[in-house]
Motif scaffolding. Structure first.
Motif, PDB file in Angstrom:
ATOM      1  N   ASP A 115       0.828  -1.206   0.000  1.00 37.60           N
ATOM      2  CA  ASP A 115       0.000   0.000   0.000  1.00 37.60           C
ATOM      3  C   ASP A 115       0.864   1.259   0.000  1.00 37.60           C
ATOM      4  O   ASP A 115       0.515   2.265  -0.641  1.00 37.60           O
ATOM      5  N   GLN A 116       1.983   1.231   0.702  1.00 38.16           N
ATOM      6  CA  GLN A 116       2.879   2.385   0.712  1.00 38.16           C
ATOM      7  C   GLN A 116       3.439   2.661  -0.680  1.00 38.16           C
ATOM      8  O   GLN A 116       3.565   3.828  -1.091  1.00 38.16           O
ATOM      9  N   VAL A 117       3.770   1.605  -1.410  1.00 39.41           N
ATOM     10  CA  VAL A 117       4.280   1.777  -2.768  1.00 39.41           C
ATOM     11  C   VAL A 117       3.215   2.425  -3.655  1.00 39.41           C
ATOM     12  O   VAL A 117       3.504   3.341  -4.441  1.00 39.41           O
ATOM     13  N   PHE A 129       2.830   6.100  -2.854  1.00 35.51           N
ATOM     14  CA  PHE A 129       3.931   6.848  -3.464  1.00 35.51           C
ATOM     15  C   PHE A 129       3.667   7.077  -4.948  1.00 35.51           C
ATOM     16  O   PHE A 129       3.820   8.196  -5.463  1.00 35.51           O
ATOM     17  N   ALA A 130       3.230   6.024  -5.654  1.00 37.07           N
ATOM     18  CA  ALA A 130       2.972   6.140  -7.094  1.00 37.07           C
ATOM     19  C   ALA A 130       1.810   7.090  -7.372  1.00 37.07           C
ATOM     20  O   ALA A 130       1.868   7.904  -8.304  1.00 37.07           O
ATOM     21  N   ARG A 131       0.761   6.999  -6.576  1.00 36.13           N
ATOM     22  CA  ARG A 131      -0.401   7.877  -6.784  1.00 36.13           C
ATOM     23  C   ARG A 131      -0.015   9.342  -6.564  1.00 36.13           C
ATOM     24  O   ARG A 131      -0.443  10.223  -7.333  1.00 36.13           O
ATOM     25  N   ARG A 178       1.019  14.709  -8.775  1.00 37.89           N
ATOM     26  CA  ARG A 178       1.890  15.896  -8.875  1.00 37.89           C
ATOM     27  C   ARG A 178       2.264  16.175 -10.332  1.00 37.89           C
ATOM     28  O   ARG A 178       2.288  17.347 -10.772  1.00 37.89           O
ATOM     29  N   LEU A 179       2.516  15.140 -11.112  1.00 34.93           N
ATOM     30  CA  LEU A 179       2.958  15.331 -12.495  1.00 34.93           C
ATOM     31  C   LEU A 179       1.830  15.734 -13.422  1.00 34.93           C
ATOM     32  O   LEU A 179       2.064  16.332 -14.478  1.00 34.93           O
TER      33      LEU A 179
END
Length: 205
Positions: free
Chosen positions: A191-193, A196-198, A203-204
């Motif tokens: 879930d942490q990964v 981070f990806a979301r 942001r991008l």
């Protein structure tokens, strides 16, 4: 009934051979372990090993459930955002591995301990890393294409590609982190990964 029994016996034999191989690879090194030694450790004929696993690499890569084909099936015709579908795919695939352990009366989390050992062996060998990287790239391209559809960008645009790379890279590196060595429950780390990806994608875009 007879066919089902044969299939079950075949699966049990494959499992026993793969477990014997992992034990010997861990103890003596991938390069130093012979097919004959694996056969002896698994209590089968050498030819039985090669019939199930034509190459020594197959002993580490065959039957892995986290395949590009299985993810592609999930992404086809999806009605949810790509990252949600990928997380569900991870959850369901991890659950099937846990059930496989339970069916074999193994201790909870044993499958993840073995996968951690497998990841360490792959990381230490150039040829194994190359084969693993090819599979990771296929996953990255699938995820990037799906994310691109979500954010109305080409699959090769930076945001989809970076997000897919961060996601697969993070999931791959989980096995080598301090957190995994301290806790056999991977779900919170997975879930942490995804978090981070979301965040990076948001942001991008």
């Amino acid at each position: 009934m007879d066919e089902s029994r044969r299939d079950r016996k075949k699966r049990q034999t494959r499992d026993r051979i793969q477990e014997a191989a992992l034990d010997l690879f861990t103890a003596h090194g991938y390069r130093n372990t012979t097919i004959a030694a694996i056969a002896e450790h698994a209590d089968v004929a050498t030819r039985t090993v090669t019939l199930h696993f034509p190459t020594k690499e197959d002993l580490l890569f065959a039957d892995d459930p986290f395949t590009p084909a299985s993810l592609a099936d999930r992404l086809t015709g999806r009605t949810k955002p790509a990252l949600d579908v990928v997380r569900e795919w991870m959850r369901d695939t991890m659950g099937s591995l846990d059930r496989h352990d339970a069916d074999r009366c193994r201790e909870p989390g044993e499958v993840w301990a073995r996968r951690t050992r497998r990841a360490a062996l792959i990381a230490e060998d150039d040829d194994l890393r190359g084969r693993a990287r090819a599979a990771y790239r296929d996953l990255e391209l699938l995820i990037a294409a799906a994310i691109g559809e979500d954010v109305d960008l080409p699959a090769d645009a930076m945001a989809p590609r970076l997000t897919a790379y961060a996601l697969i890279g993070g999931l791959r590196e989980l096995y080598t982190t301090r957190e995994v060595r301290q806790d056999a429950d991977l779900s919170p780390l997975v879930d942490q990964v995804f978090t981070f990806a979301r965040a990076g994608l948001k942001r991008l875009t």
